[in-house]
Motif scaffolding. Structure first.
Motif, PDB file in Angstrom:
ATOM      1  N   LEU A  11     -49.163  -3.882   7.145  1.00  0.00           N
ATOM      2  CA  LEU A  11     -49.458  -3.081   5.722  1.00  0.00           C
ATOM      3  C   LEU A  11     -48.098  -2.341   5.240  1.00  0.00           C
ATOM      4  CD1 LEU A  11     -53.137  -1.145   6.747  1.00  0.00           C
ATOM      5  CD2 LEU A  11     -52.563  -3.245   5.192  1.00  0.00           C
ATOM      6  N   ASP A  12     -47.547  -1.796   6.179  1.00  0.00           N
ATOM      7  CA  ASP A  12     -46.121  -1.525   5.848  1.00  0.00           C
ATOM      8  C   ASP A  12     -45.321  -2.304   5.115  1.00  0.00           C
ATOM      9  OD1 ASP A  12     -46.667   1.006   7.043  1.00  0.00           O
ATOM     10  OD2 ASP A  12     -45.851   0.612   9.085  1.00  0.00           O
ATOM     11  N   GLY A  13     -45.562  -3.636   5.626  1.00  0.00           N
ATOM     12  CA  GLY A  13     -44.674  -4.517   4.927  1.00  0.00           C
ATOM     13  C   GLY A  13     -45.280  -5.049   3.494  1.00  0.00           C
ATOM     14  N   LEU A  14     -46.427  -5.109   3.476  1.00  0.00           N
ATOM     15  CA  LEU A  14     -47.168  -5.384   2.113  1.00  0.00           C
ATOM     16  C   LEU A  14     -46.886  -4.072   1.102  1.00  0.00           C
ATOM     17  CD1 LEU A  14     -50.762  -6.585   3.189  1.00  0.00           C
ATOM     18  CD2 LEU A  14     -48.553  -8.034   2.156  1.00  0.00           C
ATOM     19  N   ARG A  15     -46.682  -2.770   1.852  1.00  0.00           N
ATOM     20  CA  ARG A  15     -45.993  -1.765   0.850  1.00  0.00           C
ATOM     21  C   ARG A  15     -44.744  -1.894   0.186  1.00  0.00           C
ATOM     22  NH1 ARG A  15     -48.495   1.244   5.118  1.00  0.00           N
ATOM     23  NH2 ARG A  15     -50.914   1.918   4.599  1.00  0.00           N
ATOM     24  N   GLY A  16     -44.213  -2.690   0.855  1.00  0.00           N
ATOM     25  CA  GLY A  16     -42.611  -3.069   0.521  1.00  0.00           C
ATOM     26  C   GLY A  16     -42.444  -3.787  -0.530  1.00  0.00           C
ATOM     27  N   ILE A  17     -43.522  -4.567  -1.112  1.00  0.00           N
ATOM     28  CA  ILE A  17     -43.511  -5.360  -2.205  1.00  0.00           C
ATOM     29  C   ILE A  17     -43.327  -4.539  -3.599  1.00  0.00           C
ATOM     30  CG2 ILE A  17     -44.537  -7.306  -3.419  1.00  0.00           C
ATOM     31  CD1 ILE A  17     -45.746  -8.277  -0.746  1.00  0.00           C
ATOM     32  N   ASP A  18     -42.509  -4.574  -4.221  1.00  0.00           N
ATOM     33  CA  ASP A  18     -42.350  -3.873  -5.549  1.00  0.00           C
ATOM     34  C   ASP A  18     -42.273  -4.910  -6.881  1.00  0.00           C
ATOM     35  OD1 ASP A  18     -39.765  -4.651  -5.098  1.00  0.00           O
ATOM     36  OD2 ASP A  18     -38.890  -2.865  -5.059  1.00  0.00           O
ATOM     37  N   ALA A  19     -42.004  -4.245  -8.044  1.00  0.00           N
ATOM     38  CA  ALA A  19     -42.091  -5.283  -9.038  1.00  0.00           C
ATOM     39  C   ALA A  19     -40.791  -6.322  -8.929  1.00  0.00           C
ATOM     40  CB  ALA A  19     -41.718  -4.517 -10.399  1.00  0.00           C
ATOM     41  N   THR A  20     -39.720  -5.686  -8.418  1.00  0.00           N
ATOM     42  CA  THR A  20     -38.616  -6.697  -8.519  1.00  0.00           C
ATOM     43  C   THR A  20     -38.737  -7.634  -7.596  1.00  0.00           C
ATOM     44  OG1 THR A  20     -37.182  -4.428  -8.700  1.00  0.00           O
ATOM     45  CG2 THR A  20     -35.920  -6.465  -7.828  1.00  0.00           C
ATOM     46  N   THR A  21     -39.255  -7.372  -6.487  1.00  0.00           N
ATOM     47  CA  THR A  21     -39.723  -8.530  -5.244  1.00  0.00           C
ATOM     48  C   THR A  21     -40.647  -9.553  -6.163  1.00  0.00           C
ATOM     49  OG1 THR A  21     -39.287  -6.862  -3.760  1.00  0.00           O
ATOM     50  CG2 THR A  21     -40.430  -9.118  -3.188  1.00  0.00           C
ATOM     51  N   LEU A  22     -41.418  -9.211  -7.032  1.00  0.00           N
ATOM     52  CA  LEU A  22     -42.323 -10.102  -7.478  1.00  0.00           C
ATOM     53  C   LEU A  22     -41.771 -11.133  -8.431  1.00  0.00           C
ATOM     54  CD1 LEU A  22     -45.660  -8.074  -8.013  1.00  0.00           C
ATOM     55  CD2 LEU A  22     -44.907  -9.386  -6.264  1.00  0.00           C
ATOM     56  N   VAL A  23     -40.774 -10.354  -9.239  1.00  0.00           N
ATOM     57  CA  VAL A  23     -39.888 -11.000 -10.340  1.00  0.00           C
ATOM     58  C   VAL A  23     -38.973 -12.247  -9.626  1.00  0.00           C
ATOM     59  CG1 VAL A  23     -38.110 -11.056 -12.025  1.00  0.00           C
ATOM     60  CG2 VAL A  23     -40.210  -9.137 -12.186  1.00  0.00           C
ATOM     61  N   VAL A  24     -38.293 -11.886  -8.483  1.00  0.00           N
ATOM     62  CA  VAL A  24     -37.432 -12.547  -7.898  1.00  0.00           C
ATOM     63  C   VAL A  24     -38.229 -13.715  -7.351  1.00  0.00           C
ATOM     64  CG1 VAL A  24     -35.973 -12.780  -5.663  1.00  0.00           C
ATOM     65  CG2 VAL A  24     -35.727 -10.751  -7.398  1.00  0.00           C
ATOM     66  N   SER A  25     -39.304 -13.426  -6.707  1.00  0.00           N
ATOM     67  CA  SER A  25     -40.201 -14.513  -6.147  1.00  0.00           C
ATOM     68  C   SER A  25     -40.781 -15.416  -7.319  1.00  0.00           C
ATOM     69  CB  SER A  25     -41.600 -14.043  -5.575  1.00  0.00           C
ATOM     70  OG  SER A  25     -42.276 -13.213  -6.266  1.00  0.00           O
ATOM     71  N   LEU A  26     -41.192 -14.918  -8.292  1.00  0.00           N
ATOM     72  CA  LEU A  26     -41.610 -16.093  -9.779  1.00  0.00           C
ATOM     73  C   LEU A  26     -40.216 -16.707  -9.837  1.00  0.00           C
ATOM     74  CD1 LEU A  26     -43.695 -13.429 -11.797  1.00  0.00           C
ATOM     75  CD2 LEU A  26     -44.159 -15.936 -10.666  1.00  0.00           C
ATOM     76  N   LEU A  27     -39.075 -16.154  -9.875  1.00  0.00           N
ATOM     77  CA  LEU A  27     -37.808 -16.836 -10.449  1.00  0.00           C
ATOM     78  C   LEU A  27     -37.733 -17.977  -9.187  1.00  0.00           C
ATOM     79  CD1 LEU A  27     -35.478 -13.991 -11.900  1.00  0.00           C
ATOM     80  CD2 LEU A  27     -36.680 -15.894 -12.977  1.00  0.00           C
ATOM     81  N   ILE A  28     -37.715 -17.821  -8.038  1.00  0.00           N
ATOM     82  CA  ILE A  28     -37.467 -18.851  -7.223  1.00  0.00           C
ATOM     83  C   ILE A  28     -38.603 -19.880  -7.333  1.00  0.00           C
ATOM     84  CG2 ILE A  28     -37.448 -19.008  -4.550  1.00  0.00           C
ATOM     85  CD1 ILE A  28     -36.448 -16.450  -4.133  1.00  0.00           C
ATOM     86  N   GLY A  29     -39.731 -19.508  -7.411  1.00  0.00           N
ATOM     87  CA  GLY A  29     -40.856 -20.269  -7.848  1.00  0.00           C
ATOM     88  C   GLY A  29     -40.824 -21.253  -8.869  1.00  0.00           C
ATOM     89  N   VAL A  30     -40.067 -20.741  -9.865  1.00  0.00           N
ATOM     90  CA  VAL A  30     -39.664 -21.701 -11.099  1.00  0.00           C
ATOM     91  C   VAL A  30     -38.807 -22.485 -10.992  1.00  0.00           C
ATOM     92  CG1 VAL A  30     -38.801 -21.619 -13.717  1.00  0.00           C
ATOM     93  CG2 VAL A  30     -40.337 -19.654 -12.809  1.00  0.00           C
ATOM     94  N   ALA A  31     -37.699 -22.407 -10.201  1.00  0.00           N
ATOM     95  CA  ALA A  31     -36.459 -22.998  -9.684  1.00  0.00           C
ATOM     96  C   ALA A  31     -36.936 -24.244  -8.893  1.00  0.00           C
ATOM     97  CB  ALA A  31     -35.599 -22.282  -9.161  1.00  0.00           C
ATOM     98  N   THR A  32     -37.741 -23.789  -7.693  1.00  0.00           N
ATOM     99  CA  THR A  32     -38.183 -24.962  -6.807  1.00  0.00           C
ATOM    100  C   THR A  32     -39.277 -25.901  -7.414  1.00  0.00           C
ATOM    101  OG1 THR A  32     -39.811 -23.121  -6.143  1.00  0.00           O
ATOM    102  CG2 THR A  32     -37.667 -23.383  -4.488  1.00  0.00           C
TER     103      THR A  32
END
Length: 437
Positions: free
Chosen positions: A108-129
């Motif tokens: 739960l502590d790890g999931l709480r660390g997910i913020d908007a910036t992390t989501l945007v970065v993961s989306l960008l990595i997903g677009v590239a891959t």
């Protein structure tokens, strides 16, 4: 010949009637048999000492042997229902055992660390891959003489990623992508093989790069890999030599012809002069994107390990993700990551948290596939309401190397594609939902 005249005349008459031509010989044999019977001693044909007991009722059949219990268990384990749901159940068991043993606090502590910036970065990595994966797929399809534009390839790849992440097993999206692409192109077998070769290219890149990392960078399996790598290499060389020798001394058969055809297609799709640079570069960049996503997940989960320490652990996690015993990727990945982090002195709980955060970020990166599903569902509804649909010509144009009769989709293939779930054919007129897979 000593045959009486009466018998001979009878034989002639029978011969004249057309019933037998050897009646005279038969009459002589019968006469000789009568003489022998007269000379035989009188008495019973069988001595009383050899007369046995007469059985008036049938002998009872022996009792049928009961099937051993272990055979019954194996038969049930080999049933279709067990094979279908075994991967899902195994993933649930692995994940449940880890959470029960390690607790949910670190998770739960790890999931709480997910913020908007992390989501945007993961989306960008997903677009590239995803774009790179679609480009690699288009290259392999071109090597197999199938025309696949990059835009439809990206949309289909996103849809497959979303289905892989949302449905049990982790491969249903790729199966649907292969079948739909093959039917849309008018050659089901070649379309399926293009998807298989595209995924094989990714596995080859993971094997080569991962083995190099595990041999040169500190990891929990460094000693084992260095010990077994030479043996595996020698075994592979020996097996290759045996296969080559057998093929040289064996007459060509239908199976051998089919194997050579498959190898020729693989060589043309992956190793041809115009394809191998693009396939190699895209595969390496895609692998780099997955490794970067794992490092990002480790930082979000609060792991303080360096990138050099995390990369070999990421390779082990990616290898575990390839096992079809998961629920959208969750299962073996968490188990292997927990063991690897624990063996590396980083804590098994931290490993589970990193793996779960990686799974969440990967799911977020695949969310554009849901947009593709909704868009094609709306298109199907619009076509069913009577609106004039636009022709789906994504795969209809043939490659420049082949004729349009071979590659252009036939009407039967277009009608057959309507039976598939999530089909983008506008003539279906029915909704597309994940439950129909």
């Amino acid at each position: 010949m000593g045959v009486p005249d009466g018998v001979a005349s009878v034989a002639v008459e029978v011969y004249d009637d057309g019933f037998a031509c050897l009646a005279a010989r038969d009459a002589a044999l019968l006469a000789r048999a009568d003489v022998l019977a007269a000379a035989a001693p009188s008495g019973p044909a069988v001595s009383e000492a050899r007369i046995g007991v007469i059985v008036s009722s049938a002998r009872p059949e022996p009792a049928t042997a009961r099937t051993p219990w272990w055979r019954s268990v194996l038969a049930r384990l080999n049933s279709r229902a067990v094979r279908t749901h075994f991967g899902t159940v195994a993933g649930v068991v692995i994940l449940g055992a880890l959470l029960w043993h390690l607790g949910t606090g670190v998770l739960l502590d790890g999931l709480r660390g997910i913020d908007a910036t992390t989501l945007v970065v993961s989306l960008l990595i997903g677009v590239a891959t995803t774009v790179l994966s679609a480009w690699r797929w288009a290259l392999v399809a071109r090597g197999l003489k199938i025309h696949l534009p990059l835009g439809p390839a990206v949309a289909d790849y996103y849809r497959a990623l979303f289905l892989n992440a949302a449905l049990p097993g982790g491969v249903l999206g790729d199966v649907h992508r292969a079948v739909r692409h093959g039917q849309s192109a008018g050659d089901l077998g070649r379309g399926v093989r293009s998807v298989v070769l595209e995924r094989v290219a990714g596995q080859i890149a993971l094997t080569v790069v991962g083995t190099a990392m595990l041999l040169t960078m500190p990891s929990p399996v460094l000693g084992e890999v260095r010990h077994f790598a030479p043996l595996v290499g020698l075994a592979a060389v020996g097996a290759l030599a045996v296969v080559v020798a057998l093929r040289m001394n064996k007459a060509p058969s239908r199976r051998g012809t089919r194997l050579r055809s498959t190898l020729a297609e693989a060589r043309e799709g992956l190793l041809s002069r115009r394809n191998w640079p693009g396939v190699t570069i895209s595969s390496l960049l895609i692998l780099a994107g997955h490794l970067g996503m794992f490092v990002l997940a480790a930082k979000v989960a609060g792991s303080g390990a360096s990138v050099a320490v995390l990369l070999p652990l990421a390779v082990l996690a990616l290898v575990a993700m390839g096992l079809p015993l998961n629920i959208g990727g969750f299962g073996p990945r968490e188990g292997v990551t927990a063991w690897a982090f624990g063996a590396a002195g980083l804590g098994a709980s931290s490993g589970v948290a990193v793996a779960v955060v990686y799974g969440v970020l990967s799911f977020v990166a695949a969310l554009p596939g849901a947009v593709v599903l909704v868009a094609r569902w709306y298109t199907s509804l619009k076509a069913g309401s009577g609106a004039a649909p636009e022709p789906d010509g994504a795969y209809a144009r043939p490659s420049s190397e082949v004729s349009s009769e071979k590659i252009a989709p036939k009407e039967s293939a277009r009608l057959a594609s309507s039976s598939l779930p999530f089909s983008a054919e506008p003539s279906e007129g029915r909704p597309m939902t994940p439950e129909s897979v």
